[in-house]
Design a protein around this motif. Structure first.
Motif, PDB file in Angstrom:
ATOM      1  N   THR A   6       0.838  -1.208   0.000  1.00 38.87           N
ATOM      2  CA  THR A   6       0.000   0.000   0.000  1.00 38.87           C
ATOM      3  C   THR A   6       0.864   1.246   0.000  1.00 38.87           C
ATOM      4  O   THR A   6       0.551   2.230  -0.692  1.00 38.87           O
ATOM      5  CB  THR A   6      -0.945  -0.002   1.225  1.00 38.87           C
ATOM      6  N   LYS A   7       1.962   1.232   0.749  1.00 39.24           N
ATOM      7  CA  LYS A   7       2.880   2.377   0.762  1.00 39.24           C
ATOM      8  C   LYS A   7       3.422   2.650  -0.640  1.00 39.24           C
ATOM      9  O   LYS A   7       3.514   3.807  -1.065  1.00 39.24           O
ATOM     10  CB  LYS A   7       4.046   2.112   1.722  1.00 39.24           C
ATOM     11  N   LEU A  10       0.682   4.191  -2.799  1.00 37.63           N
ATOM     12  CA  LEU A  10       0.452   5.583  -2.414  1.00 37.63           C
ATOM     13  C   LEU A  10       1.508   6.501  -3.011  1.00 37.63           C
ATOM     14  O   LEU A  10       1.192   7.569  -3.557  1.00 37.63           O
ATOM     15  CB  LEU A  10       0.460   5.719  -0.889  1.00 37.63           C
ATOM     16  N   ARG A  14       0.655   9.400  -5.772  1.00 36.01           N
ATOM     17  CA  ARG A  14       0.945  10.805  -5.484  1.00 36.01           C
ATOM     18  C   ARG A  14       1.919  11.398  -6.491  1.00 36.01           C
ATOM     19  O   ARG A  14       1.801  12.565  -6.875  1.00 36.01           O
ATOM     20  CB  ARG A  14       1.488  10.938  -4.058  1.00 36.01           C
ATOM     21  N   LEU A  60      -5.889   0.790   0.442  1.00 37.81           N
ATOM     22  CA  LEU A  60      -5.436   1.946  -0.326  1.00 37.81           C
ATOM     23  C   LEU A  60      -6.464   3.073  -0.237  1.00 37.81           C
ATOM     24  O   LEU A  60      -6.099   4.244  -0.084  1.00 37.81           O
ATOM     25  CB  LEU A  60      -5.206   1.544  -1.779  1.00 37.81           C
ATOM     26  N   GLU A  63      -6.205   4.920   3.125  1.00 38.58           N
ATOM     27  CA  GLU A  63      -5.028   5.790   3.210  1.00 38.58           C
ATOM     28  C   GLU A  63      -5.171   7.013   2.306  1.00 38.58           C
ATOM     29  O   GLU A  63      -4.783   8.121   2.688  1.00 38.58           O
ATOM     30  CB  GLU A  63      -3.766   5.000   2.868  1.00 38.58           C
ATOM     31  N   LEU A  64      -5.721   6.819   1.131  1.00 36.99           N
ATOM     32  CA  LEU A  64      -5.914   7.952   0.226  1.00 36.99           C
ATOM     33  C   LEU A  64      -6.866   8.977   0.833  1.00 36.99           C
ATOM     34  O   LEU A  64      -6.672  10.183   0.678  1.00 36.99           O
ATOM     35  CB  LEU A  64      -6.465   7.469  -1.118  1.00 36.99           C
ATOM     36  N   ASP A  67      -5.436  11.783   2.944  1.00 36.34           N
ATOM     37  CA  ASP A  67      -4.748  12.906   2.296  1.00 36.34           C
ATOM     38  C   ASP A  67      -5.690  14.097   2.161  1.00 36.34           C
ATOM     39  O   ASP A  67      -6.848  13.936   1.776  1.00 36.34           O
ATOM     40  CB  ASP A  67      -4.298  12.529   0.874  1.00 36.34           C
ATOM     41  N   SER A  72      -6.747  12.497  -4.294  1.00 41.45           N
ATOM     42  CA  SER A  72      -6.709  11.317  -3.430  1.00 41.45           C
ATOM     43  C   SER A  72      -8.091  10.989  -2.876  1.00 41.45           C
ATOM     44  O   SER A  72      -8.496   9.818  -2.824  1.00 41.45           O
ATOM     45  CB  SER A  72      -5.728  11.534  -2.276  1.00 41.45           C
TER      46      SER A  72
END
Length: 209
Positions: A6-7, A10, A14, A60, A63-64, A67, A72
């Protein structure tokens, strides 16, 4: 704890915003009052293409959404699996929204499909919050378009709230309510007559049926 996959996604996402940025589009949105910490002005069609590329991904999406970036948040609404959008997550996401575009994206891309959509829509109509009201009417518009008819209690509650919304001061709420009652009337002559009778004092929409 965010997993490594996932990192990586991301970071990749981005980084891609800069390549797709649209300065004039971003400026136009700012001038219209759409407030974001970061807004790259990426077109919606490009974000939909990204959503197809990444597929449905709960981790995902979560986490988005964190932001404070326009792209995102929209992408999060597109890739969140419907069956994992639990009511408590909906509450968290709604409470963090501070502009109308994201409300509309969340309602149209995701909330209209959850199994509790009618419940939250009828609840949110009466909330003292323009964003919740807009989401409610956007969800109901889609449900009416799918032919999902409300019961008698729901009809009465809906028409009462629409009458209040259409006489209010918030342009976004009035627009969403007007569109919604049009979709209600489109379900058939009986619904059209009910809308006319309930809203006959509000001439700007009465004449449009």
């Amino acid at each position: 704890m965010v997993n490594e996959e996932t990192k990586f996604k991301l970071k990749e996402i981005r980084s891609s915003y800069r390549l797709m940025m649209n300065g004039p589009g971003s400026q136009s949105m700012r001038e219209k009052g759409l407030d974001y910490k970061i807004n790259w002005g990426v077109p919606l069609i490009s974000l939909k293409q990204m959503a197809v590329q990444y597929g449905k991904d709960y981790d995902l999406a979560v986490e988005l959404w964190k932001d404070d970036i326009r792209e995102s948040k929209i992408l999060a609404t597109l890739i969140m699996p419907v069956d994992k959008m639990l009511p408590e997550i909906t509450d968290i996401w709604m409470d963090s929204i501070h502009n109308q575009e994201i409300v509309e994206m969340l309602a149209f891309n995701l909330l209209q499909y959850v199994d509790y959509a009618p419940v939250i829509a009828y609840q949110w109509m009466s909330y003292n919050s323009p964003f919740y009201q807009i989401a409610a009417y956007d969800i109901l518009s889609r449900l009416f378009m799918q032919g999902k008819e409300p019961n008698e209690r729901g009809i009465n509650e809906f028409l009462d709230q629409v009458a209040v919304a259409l006489q209010g001061d918030h342009i976004g709420v009035k627009h969403a309510a007007s569109n919604c009652v049009q979709r209600f009337a489109d379900m058939g002559i009986v619904y059209r007559r009910m809308a006319k009778n309930a809203l006959k004092e509000i001439m700007e929409i009465y004449d449009s049926f």
